[in-house]
Design a protein around this motif. Structure first.
Motif, PDB file in Angstrom:
ATOM      1  N   THR A 178     -19.745 -17.814 -36.686  1.00 33.75           N
ATOM      2  CA  THR A 178     -18.571 -18.729 -36.391  1.00 33.75           C
ATOM      3  C   THR A 178     -17.482 -17.788 -35.761  1.00 33.75           C
ATOM      4  O   THR A 178     -16.867 -17.974 -34.653  1.00 33.75           O
ATOM      5  CB  THR A 178     -18.219 -19.411 -37.514  1.00 33.75           C
ATOM      6  N   ILE A 179     -17.345 -16.467 -36.099  1.00 37.87           N
ATOM      7  CA  ILE A 179     -16.704 -15.465 -35.474  1.00 37.87           C
ATOM      8  C   ILE A 179     -16.884 -15.207 -33.907  1.00 37.87           C
ATOM      9  O   ILE A 179     -15.903 -15.271 -33.125  1.00 37.87           O
ATOM     10  CB  ILE A 179     -16.428 -14.367 -36.366  1.00 37.87           C
ATOM     11  N   ARG A 180     -18.143 -14.934 -33.948  1.00 34.26           N
ATOM     12  CA  ARG A 180     -18.452 -14.755 -32.815  1.00 34.26           C
ATOM     13  C   ARG A 180     -18.298 -15.721 -31.620  1.00 34.26           C
ATOM     14  O   ARG A 180     -17.933 -15.559 -30.721  1.00 34.26           O
ATOM     15  CB  ARG A 180     -20.169 -14.106 -32.576  1.00 34.26           C
ATOM     16  N   GLY A 222      -9.049  -1.315 -45.183  1.00 36.29           N
ATOM     17  CA  GLY A 222      -9.029  -2.836 -45.458  1.00 36.29           C
ATOM     18  C   GLY A 222     -10.274  -3.546 -44.802  1.00 36.29           C
ATOM     19  O   GLY A 222     -11.009  -3.087 -43.996  1.00 36.29           O
ATOM     20  N   PHE A 223     -10.643  -4.792 -45.408  1.00 36.09           N
ATOM     21  CA  PHE A 223     -11.713  -5.411 -44.590  1.00 36.09           C
ATOM     22  C   PHE A 223     -11.415  -5.773 -43.391  1.00 36.09           C
ATOM     23  O   PHE A 223     -12.355  -6.094 -42.555  1.00 36.09           O
ATOM     24  CB  PHE A 223     -12.044  -6.606 -45.328  1.00 36.09           C
ATOM     25  N   GLY A 224     -10.181  -5.704 -42.889  1.00 39.18           N
ATOM     26  CA  GLY A 224     -10.023  -6.028 -41.491  1.00 39.18           C
ATOM     27  C   GLY A 224     -10.598  -4.960 -40.476  1.00 39.18           C
ATOM     28  O   GLY A 224     -10.884  -5.224 -39.493  1.00 39.18           O
ATOM     29  N   ALA A 225     -10.679  -3.840 -41.142  1.00 37.83           N
ATOM     30  CA  ALA A 225     -11.241  -2.513 -40.240  1.00 37.83           C
ATOM     31  C   ALA A 225     -12.965  -2.872 -39.944  1.00 37.83           C
ATOM     32  O   ALA A 225     -13.147  -2.848 -38.883  1.00 37.83           O
ATOM     33  CB  ALA A 225     -11.232  -1.354 -41.068  1.00 37.83           C
ATOM     34  N   GLU A 226     -13.352  -3.457 -40.733  1.00 36.58           N
ATOM     35  CA  GLU A 226     -15.112  -4.054 -41.027  1.00 36.58           C
ATOM     36  C   GLU A 226     -14.987  -5.222 -39.807  1.00 36.58           C
ATOM     37  O   GLU A 226     -15.779  -5.254 -39.003  1.00 36.58           O
ATOM     38  CB  GLU A 226     -15.504  -4.378 -42.168  1.00 36.58           C
ATOM     39  N   LEU A 227     -14.184  -6.051 -39.934  1.00 37.70           N
ATOM     40  CA  LEU A 227     -14.157  -7.340 -39.124  1.00 37.70           C
ATOM     41  C   LEU A 227     -13.889  -6.852 -37.709  1.00 37.70           C
ATOM     42  O   LEU A 227     -14.461  -7.272 -36.546  1.00 37.70           O
ATOM     43  CB  LEU A 227     -13.057  -8.206 -39.449  1.00 37.70           C
ATOM     44  N   VAL A 263     -16.303  -7.532 -34.609  1.00 31.13           N
ATOM     45  CA  VAL A 263     -16.016  -8.334 -33.343  1.00 31.13           C
ATOM     46  C   VAL A 263     -16.265  -7.462 -32.029  1.00 31.13           C
ATOM     47  O   VAL A 263     -16.669  -7.924 -31.250  1.00 31.13           O
ATOM     48  CB  VAL A 263     -14.488  -8.675 -33.628  1.00 31.13           C
ATOM     49  N   GLN A 264     -15.754  -6.014 -32.402  1.00 33.82           N
ATOM     50  CA  GLN A 264     -16.133  -5.415 -31.070  1.00 33.82           C
ATOM     51  C   GLN A 264     -17.541  -5.018 -30.865  1.00 33.82           C
ATOM     52  O   GLN A 264     -17.959  -5.319 -29.480  1.00 33.82           O
ATOM     53  CB  GLN A 264     -15.575  -3.916 -31.428  1.00 33.82           C
ATOM     54  N   GLU A 265     -18.235  -5.237 -31.772  1.00 33.19           N
ATOM     55  CA  GLU A 265     -19.966  -4.909 -31.465  1.00 33.19           C
ATOM     56  C   GLU A 265     -20.430  -6.397 -30.929  1.00 33.19           C
ATOM     57  O   GLU A 265     -21.366  -6.125 -30.069  1.00 33.19           O
ATOM     58  CB  GLU A 265     -20.616  -4.788 -32.791  1.00 33.19           C
ATOM     59  N   HIS A 266     -20.009  -7.303 -31.479  1.00 36.40           N
ATOM     60  CA  HIS A 266     -20.632  -8.775 -30.802  1.00 36.40           C
ATOM     61  C   HIS A 266     -19.865  -9.189 -29.804  1.00 36.40           C
ATOM     62  O   HIS A 266     -20.647 -10.091 -28.955  1.00 36.40           O
ATOM     63  CB  HIS A 266     -20.611  -9.660 -32.201  1.00 36.40           C
ATOM     64  N   CYS A 267     -18.595  -9.091 -29.515  1.00 36.34           N
ATOM     65  CA  CYS A 267     -17.650  -9.655 -28.349  1.00 36.34           C
ATOM     66  C   CYS A 267     -17.355  -8.763 -27.555  1.00 36.34           C
ATOM     67  O   CYS A 267     -16.171  -9.192 -26.705  1.00 36.34           O
ATOM     68  CB  CYS A 267     -16.886 -10.575 -29.274  1.00 36.34           C
ATOM     69  N   PHE A 268     -17.695  -7.477 -27.430  1.00 37.74           N
ATOM     70  CA  PHE A 268     -16.991  -6.413 -26.514  1.00 37.74           C
ATOM     71  C   PHE A 268     -16.699  -6.911 -25.036  1.00 37.74           C
ATOM     72  O   PHE A 268     -15.644  -6.824 -24.550  1.00 37.74           O
ATOM     73  CB  PHE A 268     -17.907  -5.104 -26.381  1.00 37.74           C
ATOM     74  N   TYR A 269     -17.785  -7.563 -24.423  1.00 36.15           N
ATOM     75  CA  TYR A 269     -17.509  -8.027 -23.007  1.00 36.15           C
ATOM     76  C   TYR A 269     -16.746  -9.407 -22.983  1.00 36.15           C
ATOM     77  O   TYR A 269     -16.397  -9.283 -21.711  1.00 36.15           O
ATOM     78  CB  TYR A 269     -18.879  -8.097 -22.560  1.00 36.15           C
ATOM     79  N   GLU A 270     -16.478  -9.782 -23.967  1.00 39.96           N
ATOM     80  CA  GLU A 270     -15.628 -11.148 -23.892  1.00 39.96           C
ATOM     81  C   GLU A 270     -14.047 -10.783 -24.234  1.00 39.96           C
ATOM     82  O   GLU A 270     -13.319 -11.596 -23.913  1.00 39.96           O
ATOM     83  CB  GLU A 270     -16.069 -12.161 -24.990  1.00 39.96           C
ATOM     84  N   LEU A 271     -13.879  -9.657 -24.969  1.00 36.11           N
ATOM     85  CA  LEU A 271     -12.590  -9.241 -25.358  1.00 36.11           C
ATOM     86  C   LEU A 271     -11.641  -8.988 -24.041  1.00 36.11           C
ATOM     87  O   LEU A 271     -12.105  -8.195 -23.389  1.00 36.11           O
ATOM     88  CB  LEU A 271     -12.443  -8.260 -26.331  1.00 36.11           C
ATOM     89  N   GLU A 272     -10.435  -9.676 -23.922  1.00 29.63           N
ATOM     90  CA  GLU A 272      -9.670  -9.677 -22.869  1.00 29.63           C
ATOM     91  C   GLU A 272      -8.376  -8.253 -23.363  1.00 29.63           C
ATOM     92  O   GLU A 272      -8.013  -7.582 -22.381  1.00 29.63           O
ATOM     93  CB  GLU A 272      -8.948 -10.703 -22.571  1.00 29.63           C
ATOM     94  N   VAL A 273      -8.187  -8.210 -24.567  1.00 30.91           N
ATOM     95  CA  VAL A 273      -7.108  -7.416 -25.131  1.00 30.91           C
ATOM     96  C   VAL A 273      -7.586  -6.676 -26.380  1.00 30.91           C
ATOM     97  O   VAL A 273      -8.477  -7.142 -26.867  1.00 30.91           O
ATOM     98  CB  VAL A 273      -5.659  -7.807 -25.374  1.00 30.91           C
ATOM     99  N   PRO A 274      -7.075  -5.519 -26.514  1.00 35.33           N
ATOM    100  CA  PRO A 274      -7.644  -5.134 -27.918  1.00 35.33           C
ATOM    101  C   PRO A 274      -7.289  -5.847 -29.233  1.00 35.33           C
ATOM    102  O   PRO A 274      -6.381  -6.730 -29.121  1.00 35.33           O
ATOM    103  CB  PRO A 274      -6.598  -3.942 -28.123  1.00 35.33           C
ATOM    104  N   ILE A 275      -8.175  -5.635 -30.228  1.00 30.82           N
ATOM    105  CA  ILE A 275      -8.013  -6.563 -31.328  1.00 30.82           C
ATOM    106  C   ILE A 275      -6.809  -6.266 -32.071  1.00 30.82           C
ATOM    107  O   ILE A 275      -6.227  -5.066 -32.265  1.00 30.82           O
ATOM    108  CB  ILE A 275      -9.416  -6.408 -32.432  1.00 30.82           C
ATOM    109  N   GLU A 276      -6.011  -6.992 -32.502  1.00 24.77           N
ATOM    110  CA  GLU A 276      -4.767  -6.677 -33.373  1.00 24.77           C
ATOM    111  C   GLU A 276      -5.183  -7.115 -34.849  1.00 24.77           C
ATOM    112  O   GLU A 276      -5.748  -7.980 -35.488  1.00 24.77           O
ATOM    113  CB  GLU A 276      -3.779  -7.848 -33.041  1.00 24.77           C
TER     114      GLU A 276
END
Length: 343
Positions: free
Chosen positions: A265-267, A287-292, A296-309
């Protein structure tokens, strides 16, 4: 699936009590134990009335010994029972950590499946009730690191009941953290004040009888195209409220369970929006946000337009006098939304 077609409005604490009642009536192997859970009904009244209904052999008080509570529960599970021990506050769970990590989480594997540990450790967690440093911690990330444990955090009464029933029926040990800040209302603290009672919220409509919310399945609370917001527990309501107030077309996802995690669902969401913001109350480092963020970087690297917040608590001991500044709130979440959506 439910046993009955009727439903009624509940607070989260009422839904938890109802889940325990349903399971105790349905399965005589279910037992409840912990400090003050019997006659008193628990410090937050989650077990109110259950000892009177089911007796002192199935709902019973324990000494103030978290190691003993969880250790005995492990033995009960191996013997064939389904114990639901309550740890009065998540801050008190550390003395029982070895029993969870070294015994409960490993029993199925070390016995080659001969024994299981079907215990569900319930515990209120997080801040928001002015409980100070020893009644307000958010240690969920510690348990997500332990192979063999499942970690569940509901955000509303409907899910709290369905997830708790699913956890009790699961054959593996589950740590079930209950965000006490929203026991009695969904938006408590979103803007440093109560906003709305559960009686006016659609997720407070709870089916009667038995039903489950599957572990490992996230919920899309709000669909959107601009940014994916990942949260759990109290922060689902806080983040959702900020997105609405700022008019951001955000897709808000309630993770529900951290382990197992619904990465599909996240991907799907992040690949659609190209942006991701993670919100949790616990401290930032580890924190668990670091794992998330890593997933997200592993699964969606090429779709990310800006750094994760990431918007989180601070890397400090829990600040009793400044707890509302410590929580991710309207200002910090709003600033992160501005940064991530500016292009």
């Amino acid at each position: 699936m439910t046993d009955q077609g009727t439903s009624r409005r509940m607070t989260m604490i009422e839904a938890i009590n109802d889940a325990l009642d349903v399971m105790m009536e349905r399965d005589p192997a279910v037992v409840i134990m912990g400090e003050d859970v019997g006659y008193f009904g628990g410090v937050f009244r989650a077990t109110a009335g259950l000892q009177k209904k089911y007796g002192k052999t199935r709902v019973f008080d324990t000494p103030i010994s978290e190691c003993g509570i969880i250790g005995v529960a492990v033995g009960m599970g191996a013997y064939g029972l389904r114990p639901v021990p309550e740890i009065q506050f998540a801050d008190y769970i550390y003395p029982g950590l070895d029993q969870l990590v070294s015994e409960a989480a490993r029993l199925r594997y070390r016995s080659a499946g001969e024994f299981i540990a079907p215990l569900t450790v319930r515990s209120p967690f997080g801040g928001g009730i002015f409980g100070g440093q020893t009644h307000s911690q958010s240690p969920e990330a510690l348990f997500t690191h332990v192979a063999g444990l499942k970690t569940v955090i509901p955000s509303n009464p409907h899910d709290a009941k369905g997830l708790l029933i699913a956890a009790i029926e699961d054959n593996d040990p589950v740590v079930f953290f209950e965000p006490k800040r929203i026991y009695n209302g969904p938006f408590t603290g979103a803007y440093d004040k109560p906003v709305e009672p559960w009686s006016k919220h659609p997720d407070s409509e709870v089916p009667e009888g038995h039903y489950t919310v599957p572990l490992g399945k996230a919920r899309v609370v709000r669909e959107g195209e601009a940014v994916t917001v990942l949260a759990y527990g109290t922060m689902v309501h806080v983040a959702h409220a900020v997105c609405i107030d700022k008019g951001v077309d955000a897709e808000v996802i309630d993770l529900r369970t951290l382990v197992p995690l619904d990465i599909a669902t996240i991907r799907e969401s992040v690949r659609k929006t190209g942006r991701c913001m993670i919100v949790h109350e616990a401290t930032r480092t580890g924190g668990f946000g670091a794992e998330l963020s890593a997933l997200v970087q592993e699964h969606c690297f090429y779709e990310l337009e800006v750094p994760i917040e990431r918007v989180t608590g601070f890397d400090t001991p829990y600040p009793h006098s400044l707890e509302w500044a410590y929580f991710p709130g309207a200002v910090r979440i709003g600033e992160a939304l501005d940064r991530i959506c500016k292009d």
